[in-house]
Design a protein around this motif. Sequence first.
Motif, PDB file in Angstrom:
ATOM      1  N   GLY A  25       0.851  -1.181   0.000  1.00 36.36           N
ATOM      2  CA  GLY A  25       0.000   0.000   0.000  1.00 36.36           C
ATOM      3  C   GLY A  25       0.889   1.234   0.000  1.00 36.36           C
ATOM      4  O   GLY A  25       2.114   1.151  -0.161  1.00 36.36           O
ATOM      5  N   GLY A  26       0.294   2.397   0.208  1.00 33.35           N
ATOM      6  CA  GLY A  26       1.039   3.651   0.199  1.00 33.35           C
ATOM      7  C   GLY A  26       2.256   3.595   1.105  1.00 33.35           C
ATOM      8  O   GLY A  26       2.159   3.118   2.232  1.00 33.35           O
ATOM      9  N   SER A  27       3.386   4.053   0.578  1.00 34.46           N
ATOM     10  CA  SER A  27       4.646   3.953   1.321  1.00 34.46           C
ATOM     11  C   SER A  27       5.544   5.135   0.993  1.00 34.46           C
ATOM     12  O   SER A  27       5.439   5.748  -0.064  1.00 34.46           O
ATOM     13  N   MET A  54       8.313   8.297 -11.926  1.00 33.41           N
ATOM     14  CA  MET A  54       7.082   7.521 -12.043  1.00 33.41           C
ATOM     15  C   MET A  54       5.859   8.381 -11.718  1.00 33.41           C
ATOM     16  O   MET A  54       4.801   8.236 -12.342  1.00 33.41           O
ATOM     17  N   HIS A  55       5.995   9.281 -10.763  1.00 34.70           N
ATOM     18  CA  HIS A  55       4.902  10.203 -10.430  1.00 34.70           C
ATOM     19  C   HIS A  55       4.637  11.133 -11.613  1.00 34.70           C
ATOM     20  O   HIS A  55       3.487  11.343 -12.001  1.00 34.70           O
ATOM     21  N   GLN A  56       5.694  11.655 -12.216  1.00 35.28           N
ATOM     22  CA  GLN A  56       5.545  12.540 -13.373  1.00 35.28           C
ATOM     23  C   GLN A  56       4.906  11.813 -14.559  1.00 35.28           C
ATOM     24  O   GLN A  56       4.126  12.406 -15.307  1.00 35.28           O
ATOM     25  N   LYS A  57       5.231  10.540 -14.728  1.00 38.51           N
ATOM     26  CA  LYS A  57       4.691   9.733 -15.830  1.00 38.51           C
ATOM     27  C   LYS A  57       3.253   9.297 -15.580  1.00 38.51           C
ATOM     28  O   LYS A  57       2.590   8.788 -16.475  1.00 38.51           O
ATOM     29  N   GLY A  58       2.771   9.463 -14.353  1.00 46.76           N
ATOM     30  CA  GLY A  58       1.411   9.058 -14.021  1.00 46.76           C
ATOM     31  C   GLY A  58       1.288   7.630 -13.514  1.00 46.76           C
ATOM     32  O   GLY A  58       0.180   7.112 -13.376  1.00 46.76           O
ATOM     33  N   ARG A  62       0.948  10.753  -5.311  1.00 47.38           N
ATOM     34  CA  ARG A  62       1.768  11.174  -4.174  1.00 47.38           C
ATOM     35  C   ARG A  62       0.965  12.124  -3.308  1.00 47.38           C
ATOM     36  O   ARG A  62       0.288  13.007  -3.796  1.00 47.38           O
ATOM     37  N   GLU A  63       1.051  11.905  -2.000  1.00 51.62           N
ATOM     38  CA  GLU A  63       0.442  12.828  -1.049  1.00 51.62           C
ATOM     39  C   GLU A  63       1.430  13.071   0.081  1.00 51.62           C
ATOM     40  O   GLU A  63       2.294  12.240   0.347  1.00 51.62           O
ATOM     41  N   GLU A  64       1.279  14.219   0.706  1.00 42.19           N
ATOM     42  CA  GLU A  64       2.184  14.541   1.815  1.00 42.19           C
ATOM     43  C   GLU A  64       1.502  14.171   3.121  1.00 42.19           C
ATOM     44  O   GLU A  64       0.355  14.527   3.374  1.00 42.19           O
ATOM     45  N   VAL A  70       4.091  10.209   0.542  1.00 50.48           N
ATOM     46  CA  VAL A  70       3.634   8.831   0.510  1.00 50.48           C
ATOM     47  C   VAL A  70       3.164   8.552  -0.920  1.00 50.48           C
ATOM     48  O   VAL A  70       2.304   9.251  -1.450  1.00 50.48           O
ATOM     49  N   TYR A  71       3.766   7.545  -1.522  1.00 52.52           N
ATOM     50  CA  TYR A  71       3.463   7.181  -2.904  1.00 52.52           C
ATOM     51  C   TYR A  71       2.570   5.955  -2.937  1.00 52.52           C
ATOM     52  O   TYR A  71       2.673   5.079  -2.082  1.00 52.52           O
ATOM     53  N   ALA A  72       1.727   5.897  -3.966  1.00 58.78           N
ATOM     54  CA  ALA A  72       0.852   4.738  -4.179  1.00 58.78           C
ATOM     55  C   ALA A  72       0.722   4.517  -5.678  1.00 58.78           C
ATOM     56  O   ALA A  72       0.879   5.461  -6.470  1.00 58.78           O
ATOM     57  N   PRO A  73       0.433   3.300  -6.095  1.00 57.90           N
ATOM     58  CA  PRO A  73       0.238   3.043  -7.524  1.00 57.90           C
ATOM     59  C   PRO A  73      -0.980   3.806  -8.045  1.00 57.90           C
ATOM     60  O   PRO A  73      -2.004   3.882  -7.355  1.00 57.90           O
ATOM     61  N   ALA A  74      -0.867   4.354  -9.237  1.00 57.16           N
ATOM     62  CA  ALA A  74      -1.994   5.058  -9.841  1.00 57.16           C
ATOM     63  C   ALA A  74      -3.025   4.078 -10.397  1.00 57.16           C
ATOM     64  O   ALA A  74      -4.195   4.420 -10.510  1.00 57.16           O
ATOM     65  N   GLN A  75      -2.592   2.874 -10.722  1.00 59.53           N
ATOM     66  CA  GLN A  75      -3.474   1.840 -11.268  1.00 59.53           C
ATOM     67  C   GLN A  75      -3.366   0.580 -10.419  1.00 59.53           C
ATOM     68  O   GLN A  75      -2.299   0.280  -9.897  1.00 59.53           O
TER      69      GLN A  75
END
Length: 131
Positions: A25-27, A54-58, A62-64, A70-75
């Motif tokens: 999950g988000g990490s 990866m965040h820029q590519k979608g 990402r949330e603060e 904290v990053y999470a998969p978009a799909q």
Amino acid sequence: MVKRSAAPTPTDAELDILRVLWDRGGSTVREVHDVVAGLRDIGYTTVLKQMQVMHQKGLLTREERFKSHVYAPAQPRSATQRALAGQLLEQAFGGSARSLLQSALAGRRVDAEELDEIRALLDQVQKKGQS
């Protein structure tokens, strides 16, 4: 009508990061680095840069949270797997699901349980096509 572009195809290194995030999950970058570094020799800043790209590519959201990103998969994993399988099917097998399946099964030992699961999936696909 606006046409939505497909998510970019993740690289092998990006898939390593996505697998960690799908499992955990988000990490934070530190948490992802700790897992990926157990698989291969990689520095923290390399993982940080990969995740930023990866965040820029979608590929990631990402949330603060508490001064950490904290990053999470978009799909979801299944959507990414379907997209990758579809690309492989077209690129390597000319769109032939039969050729893909024959190659996949010929290249390794498949136990009876897995064959039963494959038959059940094929039955589901056939029923959907008839309805």
